[in-house]
Design a protein around this motif. Structure first.
Motif, PDB file in Angstrom:
ATOM      1  N   ALA A  16       0.832  -1.204   0.000  1.00  9.06           N
ATOM      2  CA  ALA A  16       0.000   0.000   0.000  1.00  9.06           C
ATOM      3  C   ALA A  16       0.869   1.258   0.000  1.00  9.06           C
ATOM      4  CB  ALA A  16      -0.946  -0.008   1.202  1.00  9.06           C
ATOM      5  N   PRO A 128       0.994 -16.620 -12.565  1.00  9.61           N
ATOM      6  CA  PRO A 128       1.812 -17.008 -11.407  1.00  9.61           C
ATOM      7  C   PRO A 128       2.439 -15.817 -10.692  1.00  9.61           C
ATOM      8  CG  PRO A 128       2.366 -18.324 -13.338  1.00  9.61           C
ATOM      9  CD  PRO A 128       1.494 -17.215 -13.811  1.00  9.61           C
ATOM     10  N   ILE A 130       0.838 -13.066  -9.906  1.00  3.42           N
ATOM     11  CA  ILE A 130      -0.160 -12.315  -9.139  1.00  3.42           C
ATOM     12  C   ILE A 130      -0.117 -12.707  -7.670  1.00  3.42           C
ATOM     13  CG2 ILE A 130      -2.617 -11.784  -8.853  1.00  3.42           C
ATOM     14  CD1 ILE A 130      -3.032 -12.638 -11.737  1.00  3.42           C
ATOM     15  N   THR A 131      -0.070 -11.706  -6.805  1.00  6.49           N
ATOM     16  CA  THR A 131      -0.224 -11.946  -5.371  1.00  6.49           C
ATOM     17  C   THR A 131      -1.238 -10.928  -4.859  1.00  6.49           C
ATOM     18  OG1 THR A 131       1.428 -10.377  -4.651  1.00  6.49           O
ATOM     19  CG2 THR A 131       2.197 -12.594  -5.181  1.00  6.49           C
ATOM     20  N   ALA A 132      -1.734 -11.161  -3.654  1.00  6.77           N
ATOM     21  CA  ALA A 132      -2.711 -10.237  -3.089  1.00  6.77           C
ATOM     22  C   ALA A 132      -2.146  -8.826  -3.051  1.00  6.77           C
ATOM     23  CB  ALA A 132      -3.112 -10.690  -1.694  1.00  6.77           C
ATOM     24  N   ALA A 133      -0.835  -8.746  -2.853  1.00  3.93           N
ATOM     25  CA  ALA A 133      -0.190  -7.444  -2.755  1.00  3.93           C
ATOM     26  C   ALA A 133      -0.402  -6.616  -4.020  1.00  3.93           C
ATOM     27  CB  ALA A 133       1.306  -7.609  -2.490  1.00  3.93           C
ATOM     28  N   MET A 135      -3.003  -6.855  -5.965  1.00  7.18           N
ATOM     29  CA  MET A 135      -4.407  -6.633  -6.291  1.00  7.18           C
ATOM     30  C   MET A 135      -4.967  -5.377  -5.630  1.00  7.18           C
ATOM     31  SD  MET A 135      -5.552 -10.599  -6.626  1.00  7.18           S
ATOM     32  CE  MET A 135      -7.284 -10.247  -6.522  1.00  7.18           C
ATOM     33  N   ILE A 136      -4.080  -4.439  -5.319  1.00  4.47           N
ATOM     34  CA  ILE A 136      -4.522  -3.131  -4.830  1.00  4.47           C
ATOM     35  C   ILE A 136      -4.010  -2.032  -5.742  1.00  4.47           C
ATOM     36  CG2 ILE A 136      -4.787  -3.826  -2.413  1.00  4.47           C
ATOM     37  CD1 ILE A 136      -2.021  -2.671  -1.863  1.00  4.47           C
ATOM     38  N   HIS A 170     -10.960 -13.504  -5.076  1.00  7.31           N
ATOM     39  CA  HIS A 170      -9.847 -14.363  -4.667  1.00  7.31           C
ATOM     40  C   HIS A 170     -10.064 -15.796  -5.140  1.00  7.31           C
ATOM     41  CE1 HIS A 170      -8.363 -11.459  -1.283  1.00  7.31           C
ATOM     42  NE2 HIS A 170      -8.008 -11.092  -2.491  1.00  7.31           N
ATOM     43  N   PHE A 171     -11.295 -16.267  -5.030  1.00  2.92           N
ATOM     44  CA  PHE A 171     -11.604 -17.616  -5.514  1.00  2.92           C
ATOM     45  C   PHE A 171     -11.251 -17.744  -6.997  1.00  2.92           C
ATOM     46  CE2 PHE A 171     -14.636 -20.358  -7.780  1.00  2.92           C
ATOM     47  CZ  PHE A 171     -14.355 -21.581  -7.182  1.00  2.92           C
ATOM     48  N   VAL A 173      -9.226 -15.820  -8.978  1.00  6.69           N
ATOM     49  CA  VAL A 173      -7.792 -15.718  -9.247  1.00  6.69           C
ATOM     50  C   VAL A 173      -7.076 -16.994  -8.811  1.00  6.69           C
ATOM     51  CG1 VAL A 173      -5.662 -14.512  -8.632  1.00  6.69           C
ATOM     52  CG2 VAL A 173      -7.740 -13.214  -9.088  1.00  6.69           C
ATOM     53  N   ALA A 174      -7.458 -17.466  -7.625  1.00  6.08           N
ATOM     54  CA  ALA A 174      -6.777 -18.617  -7.061  1.00  6.08           C
ATOM     55  C   ALA A 174      -7.000 -19.874  -7.884  1.00  6.08           C
ATOM     56  CB  ALA A 174      -7.257 -18.830  -5.627  1.00  6.08           C
ATOM     57  N   GLN A 177      -4.805 -19.669 -10.724  1.00  8.15           N
ATOM     58  CA  GLN A 177      -3.416 -19.736 -10.295  1.00  8.15           C
ATOM     59  C   GLN A 177      -2.970 -21.168 -10.013  1.00  8.15           C
ATOM     60  OE1 GLN A 177      -2.601 -17.104  -6.946  1.00  8.15           O
ATOM     61  NE2 GLN A 177      -1.319 -15.949  -8.340  1.00  8.15           N
ATOM     62  N   LEU A 178      -3.811 -21.918  -9.324  1.00 10.24           N
ATOM     63  CA  LEU A 178      -3.418 -23.277  -8.981  1.00 10.24           C
ATOM     64  C   LEU A 178      -3.352 -24.171 -10.205  1.00 10.24           C
ATOM     65  CD1 LEU A 178      -5.096 -24.046  -5.560  1.00 10.24           C
ATOM     66  CD2 LEU A 178      -2.683 -24.069  -6.104  1.00 10.24           C
TER      67      LEU A 178
ATOM     68  N   ALA B 132      -0.492 -26.410  -7.998  1.00 11.19           N
ATOM     69  CA  ALA B 132      -1.339 -27.592  -8.169  1.00 11.19           C
ATOM     70  C   ALA B 132      -0.480 -28.802  -8.519  1.00 11.19           C
ATOM     71  CB  ALA B 132      -2.381 -27.338  -9.242  1.00 11.19           C
ATOM     72  N   ALA B 174      -5.526 -21.677  -1.650  1.00 10.86           N
ATOM     73  CA  ALA B 174      -5.473 -20.428  -2.392  1.00 10.86           C
ATOM     74  C   ALA B 174      -5.666 -19.229  -1.483  1.00 10.86           C
ATOM     75  CB  ALA B 174      -6.533 -20.432  -3.483  1.00 10.86           C
ATOM     76  N   LEU B 178      -2.848 -16.321  -1.367  1.00 11.78           N
ATOM     77  CA  LEU B 178      -3.019 -14.921  -1.759  1.00 11.78           C
ATOM     78  C   LEU B 178      -2.687 -13.971  -0.612  1.00 11.78           C
ATOM     79  CD1 LEU B 178      -6.118 -14.874  -4.119  1.00 11.78           C
ATOM     80  CD2 LEU B 178      -3.798 -14.139  -4.635  1.00 11.78           C
ATOM     81  N   LEU B 182       1.413 -10.898   2.131  1.00 11.08           N
ATOM     82  CA  LEU B 182       1.118  -9.710   2.913  1.00 11.08           C
ATOM     83  C   LEU B 182       1.670  -9.847   4.327  1.00 11.08           C
ATOM     84  CD1 LEU B 182      -2.549  -9.037   1.800  1.00 11.08           C
ATOM     85  CD2 LEU B 182      -0.488  -7.837   1.101  1.00 11.08           C
ATOM     86  N   GLN B 192      -1.939   2.386   6.143  1.00 11.68           N
ATOM     87  CA  GLN B 192      -1.519   2.704   4.771  1.00 11.68           C
ATOM     88  C   GLN B 192      -2.546   2.204   3.778  1.00 11.68           C
ATOM     89  OE1 GLN B 192       0.933   4.523   3.855  1.00 11.68           O
ATOM     90  NE2 GLN B 192       2.046   4.719   5.785  1.00 11.68           N
ATOM     91  N   LEU B 193      -3.087   1.017   4.063  1.00  9.53           N
ATOM     92  CA  LEU B 193      -4.072   0.422   3.177  1.00  9.53           C
ATOM     93  C   LEU B 193      -5.331   1.293   3.151  1.00  9.53           C
ATOM     94  CD1 LEU B 193      -3.947  -2.132   1.512  1.00  9.53           C
ATOM     95  CD2 LEU B 193      -4.950  -3.396   3.404  1.00  9.53           C
ATOM     96  N   LEU B 196      -4.718   4.279   1.088  1.00 13.68           N
ATOM     97  CA  LEU B 196      -4.708   3.984  -0.350  1.00 13.68           C
ATOM     98  C   LEU B 196      -6.133   3.875  -0.893  1.00 13.68           C
ATOM     99  CD1 LEU B 196      -3.093   3.291  -2.907  1.00 13.68           C
ATOM    100  CD2 LEU B 196      -3.198   0.893  -2.213  1.00 13.68           C
ATOM    101  N   GLU B 223     -12.577 -13.875   5.763  1.00 11.23           N
ATOM    102  CA  GLU B 223     -12.880 -14.256   4.385  1.00 11.23           C
ATOM    103  C   GLU B 223     -12.886 -15.770   4.237  1.00 11.23           C
ATOM    104  OE1 GLU B 223     -10.715 -12.331   1.186  1.00 11.23           O
ATOM    105  OE2 GLU B 223     -10.756 -14.191   0.034  1.00 11.23           O
TER     106      GLU B 223
END
Lengths: 244, 244
Positions: A16, A128, A130-133, A135-136, A170-171, A173-174, A177-178, B132, B174, B178, B182, B192-193, B196, B223
């Motif tokens: 962030a 591969p 992509i991370t949660a970080a 996705m902001i 998240h579902f 993307v995940a 991703q998997l 996977a 997953a 994800l 973080l 910070q989040l 943002l 979640e």
DNA sequence: ACCTGAACACCGTTCAAGT
DNA sequence: ACCTGAACACCGTTCAAGT
């Protein structure tokens, strides 16, 4: 005197703080003589990734595509990590998704998720990374606004709407991703998979072995649709205020 | 004459072919003089990962822990990729999970998923390495057998049982994956989040901005529980044969 | 026969030297 | 002032030379 990290000299790319700093510093970055821009670097990086694979995404290789040396890239990005973060956000933002037409929130959620999945599958190479970080970033933020709008209009309270959005995103993307490293399954890979499951009988795993065929036949498209349908069924129980 | 990949000389580490080849070649691998074993390599690798981070997981660093040179590791594993695949399967298999006591399939699914999540959170360092492709190793297979057993006993047909197992497992992995980069969120990171999200108003994303507080407060534990509950609600609609 | 030091072909990143 | 070649400190992997 501050004991938090607000004055950390170098926030991690994708965090962030990093995105915030980026907004503030948004100087137009006077045109360079050589014509190399962040835009051209991202385009070159995407091509390297798609055509030569993840291992080929090196500063040297990207620079080569732009007829220059790796050192030159450091005038536009601070590190390889930054390049990856920017590339991911860039690709996430690509689809100029025509607004989703549907009368029902379930249908809109399903179509939004399918759109995202389809888009990610068309850009498997970046998945591969992509991370949660990441996705902001600005692209993710735009998507968030749109989803939030229709969930709120459909009567969900903000907290539930946000949870539904996060969970479905998240579902989706995940799931991609998997499966992304498995790639498109060839008939041969599938038969190897069946053989591996079947062989588990020797280790006393008779159920896994007995249903080797079903495990090998498992499709991630089916899993996605199954999971998405189950999630949405579940959300109906959580609606607030209930539609009574 | 074969046009499939069955005779590919070097199957990718983690692929079905690779695991199969591993079972076949399962020679006891006569004890070496120096006392270095696969087991010790995996233990050393896990320590490096946990204590020094993902970037430190190099052949040289692992070898150092064993008081030898990187070259020596190649007598036990073929490549760094193999090391990662074996390490992931090893960690997945660690929990000597006491058998789950519950009368209800929903409760058993929930506890199984929570166990997996808890275990993964205790080994955050390996989570980003899971794909996977690795979830078909011996440790994953053992877990599969157990879940399949109770779902079948509860009256699900094999196809549905497998789909439920796959969906819940992938959802659980997953979700952790994800969030894993973080890390534990500090108060500072959270603020910070919030900043943002709040700043997105300047880009016309008023809903995202208005609910910055809720987005920043979003917890991945919540979640996970929310998504898991929704999934299981959904599964009840898909039960076969119906409990009528 | 087994083991491994030293070498090879790469990395990301820096910075002094060039323009 | 800007740019970048060459260097630095790393990688994974190989193999010839040692024991």
């Amino acid at each position: 005197m501050s004991d938090n990290a607000d004055d950390d000299p170098a926030p991690a790319p994708g965090s962030a703080r990093w995105w915030l700093a980026r907004e503030t510093d948004a100087r137009p970055s006077r045109q360079r003589a050589d014509g190399i821009t962040l835009r051209r670097i991202l385009d070159a990086a995407l091509l390297v990734l798609q055509e030569e694979g993840a291992d080929a995404l090196t500063m040297r290789r990207v620079a080569e595509r732009l007829d220059t040396g790796a050192a030159s890239l450091y005038r536009h990005i601070a590190s390889r990590d930054e390049l990856v973060v920017l590339l991911v956000d860039d690709v996430i933002g690509l689809p100029k998704s025509n607004p989703i037409q549907a009368t029902d929130w379930r249908q809109r959620l399903i179509r939004t998720a399918r759109n995202l999945r389809g888009h990610l599958l068309q850009h498997r190479a970046v998945v591969p990374l992509i991370t949660a970080a990441q996705m902001i970033g600005p692209s993710s933020m735009r998507g968030r606004e749109a989803v939030l709008r229709y969930l709120l209009a459909d009567g969900f309270d903000p907290e539930t709407a946000i949870r539904i959005h996060m969970t479905v995103t998240h579902f989706t993307v995940a799931t991609v991703q998997l499966e992304s490293r498995l790639g498109a399954r060839t008939a041969s890979e599938r038969s190897q998979l069946r053989a591996l499951f079947a062989a588990q009988g020797e280790h006393g795993l008779s159920l896994v072995s007995d249903h080797a065929e079903l495990f090998a036949a498992h499709e991630s498209d089916t899993e996605f649709e199954f999971g998405l349908a189950a999630l949405i069924h579940g959300f109906e129980h959580l609606r607030d205020p209930p539609n009574a």
